[in-house]
Write a protein that holds these residues in place. Structure first.
Motif, PDB file in Angstrom:
ATOM      1  N   ARG A 161      21.385  51.641 120.585  1.00 51.39           N
ATOM      2  CA  ARG A 161      20.957  52.947 120.430  1.00 51.39           C
ATOM      3  C   ARG A 161      20.966  53.588 121.709  1.00 51.39           C
ATOM      4  NH1 ARG A 161      15.446  53.744 118.328  1.00 51.39           N
ATOM      5  NH2 ARG A 161      14.898  53.764 120.586  1.00 51.39           N
TER       6      ARG A 161
ATOM      7  N   VAL B 271      23.174  62.301 128.966  1.00 55.05           N
ATOM      8  CA  VAL B 271      23.380  63.446 129.106  1.00 55.05           C
ATOM      9  C   VAL B 271      24.311  63.695 130.367  1.00 55.05           C
ATOM     10  CG1 VAL B 271      22.731  65.820 129.790  1.00 55.05           C
ATOM     11  CG2 VAL B 271      21.180  64.522 128.077  1.00 55.05           C
ATOM     12  N   PHE B 272      25.430  64.363 130.249  1.00 51.71           N
ATOM     13  CA  PHE B 272      26.296  64.446 131.477  1.00 51.71           C
ATOM     14  C   PHE B 272      26.165  65.983 131.896  1.00 51.71           C
ATOM     15  CE2 PHE B 272      28.041  60.583 129.561  1.00 51.71           C
ATOM     16  CZ  PHE B 272      28.196  59.893 130.663  1.00 51.71           C
TER      17      PHE B 272
ATOM     18  N   MET C 116      25.979  62.042 135.309  1.00 57.17           N
ATOM     19  CA  MET C 116      24.988  61.606 134.312  1.00 57.17           C
ATOM     20  C   MET C 116      23.775  61.775 134.837  1.00 57.17           C
ATOM     21  SD  MET C 116      24.413  57.881 132.618  1.00 57.17           S
ATOM     22  CE  MET C 116      25.203  57.912 131.113  1.00 57.17           C
ATOM     23  N   VAL C 117      22.984  62.548 134.075  1.00 59.64           N
ATOM     24  CA  VAL C 117      21.484  62.821 134.505  1.00 59.64           C
ATOM     25  C   VAL C 117      20.354  62.113 133.657  1.00 59.64           C
ATOM     26  CG1 VAL C 117      22.272  64.916 135.493  1.00 59.64           C
ATOM     27  CG2 VAL C 117      21.405  64.769 132.975  1.00 59.64           C
ATOM     28  N   TYR C 118      20.829  61.579 132.777  1.00 63.91           N
ATOM     29  CA  TYR C 118      19.939  60.699 131.739  1.00 63.91           C
ATOM     30  C   TYR C 118      20.415  59.960 130.946  1.00 63.91           C
ATOM     31  CZ  TYR C 118      16.764  60.393 127.850  1.00 63.91           C
ATOM     32  OH  TYR C 118      15.791  59.904 126.873  1.00 63.91           O
ATOM     33  N   VAL C 119      19.960  58.851 130.567  1.00 56.15           N
ATOM     34  CA  VAL C 119      20.510  57.740 129.786  1.00 56.15           C
ATOM     35  C   VAL C 119      19.191  56.889 129.226  1.00 56.15           C
ATOM     36  CG1 VAL C 119      20.898  55.869 131.613  1.00 56.15           C
ATOM     37  CG2 VAL C 119      22.039  55.979 129.220  1.00 56.15           C
ATOM     38  N   SER C 120      19.219  56.760 127.991  1.00 54.81           N
ATOM     39  CA  SER C 120      18.211  56.129 127.240  1.00 54.81           C
ATOM     40  C   SER C 120      18.759  55.037 126.440  1.00 54.81           C
ATOM     41  CB  SER C 120      17.151  57.017 126.533  1.00 54.81           C
ATOM     42  OG  SER C 120      16.011  56.286 125.706  1.00 54.81           O
ATOM     43  N   THR C 121      18.561  53.574 126.670  1.00 53.41           N
ATOM     44  CA  THR C 121      19.409  52.799 125.881  1.00 53.41           C
ATOM     45  C   THR C 121      18.550  51.773 125.330  1.00 53.41           C
ATOM     46  OG1 THR C 121      21.266  52.901 127.572  1.00 53.41           O
ATOM     47  CG2 THR C 121      21.255  51.148 126.023  1.00 53.41           C
ATOM     48  N   VAL C 122      18.717  51.190 124.168  1.00 50.20           N
ATOM     49  CA  VAL C 122      18.320  50.401 123.417  1.00 50.20           C
ATOM     50  C   VAL C 122      19.289  49.311 122.891  1.00 50.20           C
ATOM     51  CG1 VAL C 122      16.621  49.123 121.852  1.00 50.20           C
ATOM     52  CG2 VAL C 122      15.990  51.482 122.974  1.00 50.20           C
ATOM     53  N   LYS C 123      19.210  48.069 123.651  1.00 47.56           N
ATOM     54  CA  LYS C 123      20.208  46.883 123.158  1.00 47.56           C
ATOM     55  C   LYS C 123      19.585  45.894 122.594  1.00 47.56           C
ATOM     56  CE  LYS C 123      23.617  48.241 126.969  1.00 47.56           C
ATOM     57  NZ  LYS C 123      24.213  47.687 128.207  1.00 47.56           N
TER      58      LYS C 123
ATOM     59  N   GLY D 258      12.207  64.640 130.815  1.00 46.86           N
ATOM     60  CA  GLY D 258      12.419  64.125 129.496  1.00 46.86           C
ATOM     61  C   GLY D 258      10.853  63.653 129.138  1.00 46.86           C
ATOM     62  N   THR D 259      10.731  63.876 127.884  1.00 48.42           N
ATOM     63  CA  THR D 259       9.595  63.409 127.269  1.00 48.42           C
ATOM     64  C   THR D 259       9.616  62.428 126.001  1.00 48.42           C
ATOM     65  OG1 THR D 259       7.373  64.163 126.328  1.00 48.42           O
ATOM     66  CG2 THR D 259       9.334  65.653 125.979  1.00 48.42           C
ATOM     67  N   PHE D 260       8.602  61.794 125.711  1.00 51.58           N
ATOM     68  CA  PHE D 260       8.757  60.898 124.520  1.00 51.58           C
ATOM     69  C   PHE D 260       7.597  61.027 123.730  1.00 51.58           C
ATOM     70  CE2 PHE D 260      11.387  59.157 127.722  1.00 51.58           C
ATOM     71  CZ  PHE D 260      12.419  59.067 127.177  1.00 51.58           C
TER      72      PHE D 260
ATOM     73  N   ARG E  81      21.303  57.200 124.321  1.00 51.03           N
ATOM     74  CA  ARG E  81      21.374  58.653 124.350  1.00 51.03           C
ATOM     75  C   ARG E  81      21.548  58.738 125.926  1.00 51.03           C
ATOM     76  NH1 ARG E  81      19.856  62.517 121.779  1.00 51.03           N
ATOM     77  NH2 ARG E  81      19.250  64.543 122.485  1.00 51.03           N
TER      78      ARG E  81
ATOM     79  N   TYR F  82      22.745  45.342 118.176  1.00 54.44           N
ATOM     80  CA  TYR F  82      22.240  46.743 117.930  1.00 54.44           C
ATOM     81  C   TYR F  82      22.484  47.383 119.146  1.00 54.44           C
ATOM     82  CZ  TYR F  82      19.215  50.584 116.980  1.00 54.44           C
ATOM     83  OH  TYR F  82      18.570  51.682 116.694  1.00 54.44           O
TER      84      TYR F  82
ATOM     85  N   ILE G 193      15.129  66.959 127.864  1.00 56.85           N
ATOM     86  CA  ILE G 193      15.650  66.205 126.914  1.00 56.85           C
ATOM     87  C   ILE G 193      14.642  65.711 125.936  1.00 56.85           C
ATOM     88  CG2 ILE G 193      16.639  63.550 126.810  1.00 56.85           C
ATOM     89  CD1 ILE G 193      17.019  64.532 129.961  1.00 56.85           C
TER      90      ILE G 193
END
Lengths: 120, 331
Positions: A71, A75-76, B26-33, B253-255, A73, A69, A88
Motif C-alpha cells: 500500500r 505526491v509529486f 516527490m514530496v511525500y511517500v507513505s508505504t506499507v509493504k 501530513g497528518t494521521f 501513497r 502486499y 496530505i
C-alpha cells in the motif's frame, strides 16, 4: 522442459496475482495504458499529482515491485508556485482552518490538498 | 541458461501492471509493504534494497531542485540539456515580524512597569508628606487650643480683678498676667506663628497624595492594557509568519487527531487538529509558531486571570512577572 514449464506457469500465476492492484490518481493527470503499462503524466498546468497504489501479489511501487502486499501513497509536485503548501490527508473540516493558520504569506492561498480533504 | 529462465519472469513483471509516473519532485511517500520487495532505489532514497517481511515508511521531502526530461515544446529550450535543472523555491515575504512586534510591545510593557514603580514611589512619598502634615496640623490645633485656653484664662482673671482706678491704665495688669505666661504657651504661640498655613499644607498634601494614587492606578491600568495588547498580539499572530523565511516547499501530513493549535487569524477560531503530524519548510515553522503562540496566549490569559484575583496594590507586579514568565516560555 518441465523446468521451463514451471517458469511459464509461474509467470502466468504472477499475472493473476497482480490482477488485484488498485491505482488511484488525484490531481489533474493524463493517463495512458500502453501494452498493459499505465503511464501517468501531469496535465498542462497541473500543480501536483497524488497517487495511491494498493495491491496483493506483484505490485509496483515507486521504489520497485513488491511480491506480497503493498500500500503506497505518494505526491509529486510539478509546479511549486501552484502548490506552495501540500496537505496530505488533513482532517476533514480542518482544511480552511489550516489555510488560515498558514495564512497568505506562508502559501495558504496556494494550497494543494491530497487525500480526504480533496484535491485542489 | 539463467538469462533464458529469467526472461519469462521479467516479461511477467513488465506485463503485470507496471506503471510509470512522470516524475516531478516527490514530496511525500507513505508505504506499507508485506512480503518480498525489491527496490532499485530512487532519487529520494538511493540504494538498492531487498526486503522480506514488513516495511512501513512515511517520509516527506523538501526538494530544492528538479530535473525532468525536457520535452520539446514551443518556448522550451532543450538544447543545453535533456535534463535541465530548475530550482524549486518558495519565499515567505512577510508583512510583519511577530518577534519584533512582541519585542516592541514588551519594551512598552517594561516602560509602563517602570512608570508604575515611579508612581508607587511618588505615592509613598506623598502619603508620607500627608502624614507629616496631618501631624503638624494636629499640633497646630493643639497649640491653638493651648493659646485659646490661656487667653481665656487671662481674660477671666482680668474680669475678676477690681476695676482699676480711672487714672490707672489697664495695661500693667494684662502685662503682669502675660508675663506669667507659661513657657509651653509661648512655645505654642511660636509654633502657631511658624505653621500658620498648616491647614493649607495638609490640604495640598492630601490632594497630592490623592493625585499620586490616581497616577498609580492609571499606571497599573496602562500595564494591564499593555499586557492585554501583548496577549492580543500573540493571539492574533497565530499562523502569521514570523520573519522573512525562504525555503523550497512546505509539506504537511497528518494521521490522527491528538494535537492541535488555536487559530485566530482571518476570523477563524477554534482548534485545528494537527494530529500525529509532520511538516516541512515554512509550513512547519508557521505551525510551530502557531502552536507556540497559542501556548503563550493561554499563558497570558492565565496571567490576566491571576491579575484579576490579586489585590489591586500588587496586581501590576504580579501581572508583569507572569508576563515575563510567559514571554520567556515563548522564546
Amino acid at each position: 522442459m518441465p523446468y521451463r514449464f514451471g517458469l511459464l506457469v509461474g509467470a502466468i500465476l504472477l499475472q493473476f496475482c497482480s490482477g488485484c492492484t488498485i491505482v488511484r490518481i488525484e490531481g489533474d493527470a493524463r493517463l495512458q495504458l500502453r501494452g498493459g503499462v499505465l503511464k501517468v503524466a501531469p496535465a498542462d498546468g497541473a500543480g501536483a499529482i497524488g497517487y495511491s497504489v494498493s495491491g496483493l501479489g506483484l505490485v509496483p511501487g515507486s521504489g520497485g515491485p513488491t511480491l506480497g502486499y503493498l500500500r503506497e501513497r505518494g505526491v509529486f509536485v510539478y509546479d511549486p508556485q501552484a502548490c506552495r503548501v501540500v496537505l496530505i490527508e488533513p482532517h476533514a473540516g480542518n482544511v480552511e482552518a489550516l489555510r488560515a493558520v498558514l495564512a497568505k504569506n506562508a502559501g495558504g492561498d496556494r494550497l494543494c490538498v491530497m487525500g480526504k480533504g480533496g484535491s485542489q | 541458461m539463467i538469462s533464458r529462465r529469467i526472461w519469462p519472469v521479467v516479461g511477467a513483471l513488465v506485463l503485470s501492471g507496471c506503471s510509470t509516473i512522470d516524475h516531478g519532485a516527490m514530496v511525500y511517500v507513505s508505504t506499507v509493504k508485506v512480503g518480498v520487495g525489491l527496490s532499485s532505489g530512487t532519487a529520494e532514497t538511493p540504494g538498492a534494497k531487498f526486503l522480506i517481511g514488513v516495511d512501513a515508511t512515511d517520509a516527506a521531502y523538501v526538494p530544492v531542485t528538479k530535473a525532468r526530461h525536457c520535452e520539446v515544446k514551443p518556448g522550451v529550450e532543450c538544447k543545453r540539456s535533456d535534463y535541465p535543472i530548475t530550482e524549486i523555491t518558495g519565499t515567505n515575504e512577510t508583512a510583519s515580524d511577530l518577534s519584533q512586534l512582541l519585542r516592541d510591545e514588551s519594551r512598552k510593557l517594561m516602560e509602563k512597569q517602570a512608570a508604575v514603580e515611579s508612581a508607587r514611589a511618588n505615592l509613598v512619598s506623598e502619603q508620607s508628606r500627608e502624614r507629616r502634615n496631618a501631624e503638624t496640623l494636629k499640633d497646630f490645633e493643639r497649640a491653638r487650643a493651648i493659646i485659646e485656653t490661656f487667653d481665656a484664662t487671662v481674660a477671666g482673671q482680668q474680669a475678676d480683678e477690681p476695676p482699676p482706678p480711672l487714672e490707672q491704665s489697664p495695661q500693667p495688669v494684662e502685662e503682669a498676667l502675660r508675663s506669667a505666661e507659661p513657657e509651653r504657651v509661648a512655645a505654642a504661640r511660636n509654633f502657631v506663628k511658624a505653621n500658620g498655613n498648616a491647614a493649607f499644607e495638609y490640604d495640598s498634601a492630601k490632594k497630592r497624595a490623592k493625585d499620586a494614587a490616581d497616577d498609580l492606578a492609571k499606571a497599573i491600568d496602562a500595564v494591564e492594557d499593555q499586557a492585554e495588547s501583548i496577549r492580543q498580539v500573540s493571539g492574533n499572530a497565530d499562523g502569521k509568519p514570523n520573519g522573512n523565511r525562504h525555503d523550497a516547499l512546505s509539506v504537511y501530513g497528518t494521521f490522527s487527531n491528538n494535537n492541535s493549535v488555536k487559530t485566530g487569524a482571518d476570523g477563524v477560531h477554534g482548534d485545528v487538529g494537527l494530529g500525529k503530524s509532520f511538516s516541512t519548510g515554512v509550513a512547519a515553522q508557521i505551525l510551530a509558531d502557531a502552536k507556540k503562540t497559542s501556548a503563550s496566549a493561554d499563558c497570558l490569559d492565565h496571567a490576566a486571570q491571576l491579575g484579576k484575583l490579586a489585590p489591586p496594590a500588587s496586581a501590576a507586579s504580579i501581572i508583569s512577572n507572569a508576563i515575563k514568565v510567559c514571554l520567556m516560555a515563548a522564546k
